[in-house]
Design a protein around this motif. Structure first.
Motif, PDB file in Angstrom:
ATOM      1  N   ARG A  74       7.783  12.331  -6.484  1.00  0.00           N
ATOM      2  CA  ARG A  74       7.960  11.889  -5.093  1.00  0.00           C
ATOM      3  C   ARG A  74       6.599  11.754  -4.396  1.00  0.00           C
ATOM      4  NH1 ARG A  74      10.753  16.006  -3.184  1.00  0.00           N
ATOM      5  NH2 ARG A  74      12.662  15.262  -4.106  1.00  0.00           N
ATOM      6  N   LYS A  75       5.725  12.747  -4.581  1.00  0.00           N
ATOM      7  CA  LYS A  75       4.401  12.710  -3.947  1.00  0.00           C
ATOM      8  C   LYS A  75       3.554  11.552  -4.475  1.00  0.00           C
ATOM      9  CE  LYS A  75       4.270  17.627  -2.902  1.00  0.00           C
ATOM     10  NZ  LYS A  75       3.684  18.930  -3.227  1.00  0.00           N
ATOM     11  N   LEU A  76       3.627  11.317  -5.786  1.00  0.00           N
ATOM     12  CA  LEU A  76       2.856  10.212  -6.361  1.00  0.00           C
ATOM     13  C   LEU A  76       3.368   8.863  -5.868  1.00  0.00           C
ATOM     14  CD1 LEU A  76       2.330  11.419 -10.032  1.00  0.00           C
ATOM     15  CD2 LEU A  76       0.584  11.130  -8.267  1.00  0.00           C
ATOM     16  N   ARG A  77       4.692   8.724  -5.797  1.00  0.00           N
ATOM     17  CA  ARG A  77       5.258   7.465  -5.286  1.00  0.00           C
ATOM     18  C   ARG A  77       4.825   7.214  -3.845  1.00  0.00           C
ATOM     19  NH1 ARG A  77       9.271   5.083  -8.372  1.00  0.00           N
ATOM     20  NH2 ARG A  77      10.013   6.393 -10.067  1.00  0.00           N
ATOM     21  N   LYS A  78       4.847   8.267  -3.037  1.00  0.00           N
ATOM     22  CA  LYS A  78       4.429   8.131  -1.641  1.00  0.00           C
ATOM     23  C   LYS A  78       2.965   7.728  -1.566  1.00  0.00           C
ATOM     24  CE  LYS A  78       4.171  10.479   2.830  1.00  0.00           C
ATOM     25  NZ  LYS A  78       3.349   9.436   3.310  1.00  0.00           N
ATOM     26  N   LYS A  79       2.141   8.362  -2.376  1.00  0.00           N
ATOM     27  CA  LYS A  79       0.712   8.051  -2.373  1.00  0.00           C
ATOM     28  C   LYS A  79       0.475   6.596  -2.788  1.00  0.00           C
ATOM     29  CE  LYS A  79      -3.643   9.992  -3.919  1.00  0.00           C
ATOM     30  NZ  LYS A  79      -4.291  11.097  -4.628  1.00  0.00           N
TER      31      LYS A  79
ATOM     32  N   THR B 138       2.646   4.119  -2.554  1.00  0.00           N
ATOM     33  CA  THR B 138       3.192   3.280  -1.491  1.00  0.00           C
ATOM     34  C   THR B 138       2.208   3.193  -0.317  1.00  0.00           C
ATOM     35  OG1 THR B 138       5.454   3.869  -2.086  1.00  0.00           O
ATOM     36  CG2 THR B 138       5.119   2.987   0.119  1.00  0.00           C
ATOM     37  N   ASP B 139       1.619   4.318   0.060  1.00  0.00           N
ATOM     38  CA  ASP B 139       0.654   4.337   1.158  1.00  0.00           C
ATOM     39  C   ASP B 139      -0.579   3.505   0.819  1.00  0.00           C
ATOM     40  OD1 ASP B 139       2.388   5.998   2.490  1.00  0.00           O
ATOM     41  OD2 ASP B 139       1.216   7.832   2.156  1.00  0.00           O
ATOM     42  N   GLN B 140      -1.019   3.551  -0.441  1.00  0.00           N
ATOM     43  CA  GLN B 140      -2.225   2.821  -0.826  1.00  0.00           C
ATOM     44  C   GLN B 140      -1.994   1.335  -0.974  1.00  0.00           C
ATOM     45  OE1 GLN B 140      -3.683   4.676  -4.403  1.00  0.00           O
ATOM     46  NE2 GLN B 140      -4.632   6.360  -3.318  1.00  0.00           N
ATOM     47  N   THR B 141      -0.823   0.956  -1.477  1.00  0.00           N
ATOM     48  CA  THR B 141      -0.560  -0.459  -1.741  1.00  0.00           C
ATOM     49  C   THR B 141       0.246  -1.142  -0.639  1.00  0.00           C
ATOM     50  OG1 THR B 141       1.484  -0.014  -2.960  1.00  0.00           O
ATOM     51  CG2 THR B 141      -0.568  -0.066  -4.230  1.00  0.00           C
ATOM     52  N   GLY B 142       0.893  -0.319   0.187  1.00  0.00           N
ATOM     53  CA  GLY B 142       1.738  -0.902   1.236  1.00  0.00           C
ATOM     54  C   GLY B 142       3.026  -1.450   0.668  1.00  0.00           C
ATOM     55  N   SER B 143       3.288  -1.215  -0.599  1.00  0.00           N
ATOM     56  CA  SER B 143       4.486  -1.727  -1.254  1.00  0.00           C
ATOM     57  C   SER B 143       5.607  -0.709  -1.170  1.00  0.00           C
ATOM     58  CB  SER B 143       4.185  -2.015  -2.740  1.00  0.00           C
ATOM     59  OG  SER B 143       5.362  -2.361  -3.414  1.00  0.00           O
ATOM     60  N   LYS B 144       6.843  -1.212  -1.081  1.00  0.00           N
ATOM     61  CA  LYS B 144       7.983  -0.319  -1.049  1.00  0.00           C
ATOM     62  C   LYS B 144       8.691  -0.298  -2.396  1.00  0.00           C
ATOM     63  CE  LYS B 144       8.503  -0.729   3.738  1.00  0.00           C
ATOM     64  NZ  LYS B 144       8.863  -0.976   4.923  1.00  0.00           N
ATOM     65  N   ASN B 145       8.218  -1.100  -3.350  1.00  0.00           N
ATOM     66  CA  ASN B 145       8.842  -1.179  -4.677  1.00  0.00           C
ATOM     67  C   ASN B 145       8.042  -0.438  -5.732  1.00  0.00           C
ATOM     68  OD1 ASN B 145      10.910  -2.836  -3.713  1.00  0.00           O
ATOM     69  ND2 ASN B 145       9.630  -4.653  -3.933  1.00  0.00           N
ATOM     70  N   VAL B 146       7.631   0.773  -5.430  1.00  0.00           N
ATOM     71  CA  VAL B 146       6.845   1.556  -6.390  1.00  0.00           C
ATOM     72  C   VAL B 146       7.735   2.569  -7.039  1.00  0.00           C
ATOM     73  CG1 VAL B 146       4.891   3.109  -6.689  1.00  0.00           C
ATOM     74  CG2 VAL B 146       4.739   1.209  -5.089  1.00  0.00           C
TER      75      VAL B 146
END
Length: 76
Positions: A61-66, A68-76
């Motif tokens: 969960r933490k890696l996905r959030k990180k 998503t925050d870096q790429t601005g993508s919601k499909n990670v």
């Protein structure tokens, strides 16, 4: 022979092993395997000395959030 059979050729000097000739791809495979083996050994050593354990779901969960925050993508 090295490329056709994807096997190293061992050269001898006075009847004793002296050199090995192998394809670059085979050499890179060996180096990669050695790096992985070294990293796993280091991880095992660390795990023996540090008894901290992490839950996969929390880490994921933490890696996905990180990401998503870096790429601005919601499909990670």
């Amino acid at each position: 022979m090295v490329h056709e059979e994807a096997e190293p050729v061992f050269l001898t000097k006075n009847g004793h092993g002296d050199m090995v000739v192998m394809g670059l791809e085979q050499y890179e495979d060996i180096r990669s395997a050695k790096r992985i083996e070294t990293a796993l050994h280091e991880a095992e050593t660390l795990a023996e000395s540090d008894h901290t354990r992490y839950d996969f779901t929390d880490v994921s969960r933490k890696l996905r959030k990180k990401l998503t925050d870096q790429t601005g993508s919601k499909n990670v």
